[in-house]
Design an enzyme around this catalytic site. Structure first.
Site, mmCIF file in Angstrom:
data_model
loop_
_atom_site.group_PDB
_atom_site.id
_atom_site.type_symbol
_atom_site.label_atom_id
_atom_site.label_comp_id
_atom_site.label_asym_id
_atom_site.label_seq_id
_atom_site.Cartn_x
_atom_site.Cartn_y
_atom_site.Cartn_z
ATOM 1 N N CYS A 136 0.643 -1.036 -0.093
ATOM 2 C CA CYS A 136 -0.095 0.061 -0.611
ATOM 3 C C CYS A 136 0.977 0.820 -0.544
ATOM 4 O O CYS A 136 1.990 1.035 0.165
ATOM 5 C CB CYS A 136 -1.126 0.130 1.238
ATOM 6 N N THR A 137 0.229 2.361 -0.135
ATOM 7 C CA THR A 137 1.149 3.721 0.078
ATOM 8 C C THR A 137 2.128 4.146 0.754
ATOM 9 O O THR A 137 2.744 4.185 0.704
ATOM 10 C CB THR A 137 0.173 5.149 -0.099
#
Length: 104
Positions: A9-10
């Site tokens: 994920c970011t």
């Protein structure tokens, strides 16, 4: 069916590991062998071996960012989704992977 994949994920914290856990649980529940590598803030964990990748029927990439080592999966059937889909609908995602394999 043998499934391998990557979750990232970011931020590289929560969604990465939640996606991994949800996918692994859904895969095992459906009777499949599944291994999910995580690429988070502390680096790569549960790194997939070339043997696991070679034996896999399909690759699931659940990522919101560019993953490292994507070339390892060249020539494999692949499903790419966001971590949100992996977290919210893991059973549907595993079912979709099975459908893709059956369409050989």
């Amino acid at each position: 069916m043998k499934i391998v994949g990557v979750a990232a994920c970011t931020v590289g914290i929560a969604h990465t590991y939640i996606a991994q856990e949800k996918l692994e649980n859904a895969g095992k529940k459906a009777g499949h062998e599944i291994h999910i590598e995580t690429q988070g803030t502390i680096g790569t964990e549960n790194e997939l071996s070339q043997e696991q990748i070679d034996a896999a029927d399909i690759v699931i990439i659940a990522a919101d960012v560019k993953i490292a080592g994507k070339e390892r999966f060249e020539g494999k059937r692949m499903i790419e989704v966001t971590t949100e889909i992996a977290v919210k609908s893991p059973n549907k995602l595993i079912a979709k992977a099975a459908e893709v394999i059956e369409q050989k």
